[in-house]
Design a protein around this motif. Structure first.
Motif, PDB file in Angstrom:
ATOM      1  N   ASN A  49     -22.405 -35.433   8.175  1.00 30.90           N
ATOM      2  CA  ASN A  49     -23.361 -35.098   7.116  1.00 30.90           C
ATOM      3  C   ASN A  49     -22.808 -34.081   6.118  1.00 30.90           C
ATOM      4  OD1 ASN A  49     -25.210 -36.767   8.275  1.00 30.90           O
ATOM      5  ND2 ASN A  49     -26.344 -35.170   9.311  1.00 30.90           N
ATOM      6  N   LYS A  51     -20.529 -33.005   2.778  1.00 35.96           N
ATOM      7  CA  LYS A  51     -19.889 -33.378   1.519  1.00 35.96           C
ATOM      8  C   LYS A  51     -19.065 -32.171   1.086  1.00 35.96           C
ATOM      9  CE  LYS A  51     -21.087 -34.883  -3.128  1.00 35.96           C
ATOM     10  NZ  LYS A  51     -22.208 -35.178  -4.034  1.00 35.96           N
ATOM     11  N   TRP A  52     -17.804 -32.386   0.710  1.00 33.13           N
ATOM     12  CA  TRP A  52     -16.907 -31.300   0.304  1.00 33.13           C
ATOM     13  C   TRP A  52     -16.710 -31.306  -1.201  1.00 33.13           C
ATOM     14  CZ3 TRP A  52     -15.442 -27.679   3.681  1.00 33.13           C
ATOM     15  CH2 TRP A  52     -15.546 -27.983   5.042  1.00 33.13           C
ATOM     16  N   LYS A  60     -25.821 -31.620   5.034  1.00 35.42           N
ATOM     17  CA  LYS A  60     -27.171 -32.065   4.692  1.00 35.42           C
ATOM     18  C   LYS A  60     -27.968 -32.329   5.957  1.00 35.42           C
ATOM     19  CE  LYS A  60     -25.842 -34.273   0.395  1.00 35.42           C
ATOM     20  NZ  LYS A  60     -25.920 -35.498  -0.414  1.00 35.42           N
ATOM     21  N   ARG A  68     -29.916 -27.678   3.382  1.00 42.68           N
ATOM     22  CA  ARG A  68     -28.466 -27.691   3.238  1.00 42.68           C
ATOM     23  C   ARG A  68     -27.908 -26.400   3.810  1.00 42.68           C
ATOM     24  NH1 ARG A  68     -30.304 -32.205   1.271  1.00 42.68           N
ATOM     25  NH2 ARG A  68     -29.375 -33.082  -0.586  1.00 42.68           N
TER      26      ARG A  68
END
Length: 111
Positions: A49, A51-52, A60, A68
């Motif tokens: 989950n 995101k970079w 997330k 978040r």
């Protein structure tokens, strides 16, 4: 992908406070439990989950207002927590995490 023995630490400001802890303390019990489970998953090396972007990871949590968690990697095994938020405050929270990451790197370089 990070190894499964990840160490998660909160970023501590010069004044001794933790932006992550400040955010976490405002959560209700059910939301705090969801965040605690997410942190356990990060420590276990499970990053499905995340995101970079710009050196910052955004984990997330698909529950409630869309929580978040913001952090950065320091080497292969250390995660530094910068804070959290919701989908509604995402843009502001990302900017804050990027700022704290820069501050972290600058402080580390001075050591």
């Amino acid at each position: 992908m990070l190894p499964s023995d990840v160490i998660v630490r909160e970023y501590i400001l010069d004044n001794g406070t933790s932006p992550f802890q400040k955010w976490f303390n405002k959560l209700n019990a059910q939301s705090a439990a969801k965040v605690a489970v997410a942190l356990s998953r990060i420590e276990a090396g499970k990053f499905s989950n995340i995101k970079w972007f710009k050196g910052i990871g955004e984990y997330k949590i698909n529950w409630g207002p869309g929580y978040r968690i913001y952090f950065a990697k320091d080497g292969d095994q250390l995660i530094i927590l910068f804070g959290g938020g919701t989908k509604r405050t995402q843009r502001k929270d990302i900017e804050k995490a990027i700022q704290l990451h820069k501050e972290y790197k600058n402080r580390k370089q001075k050591l």
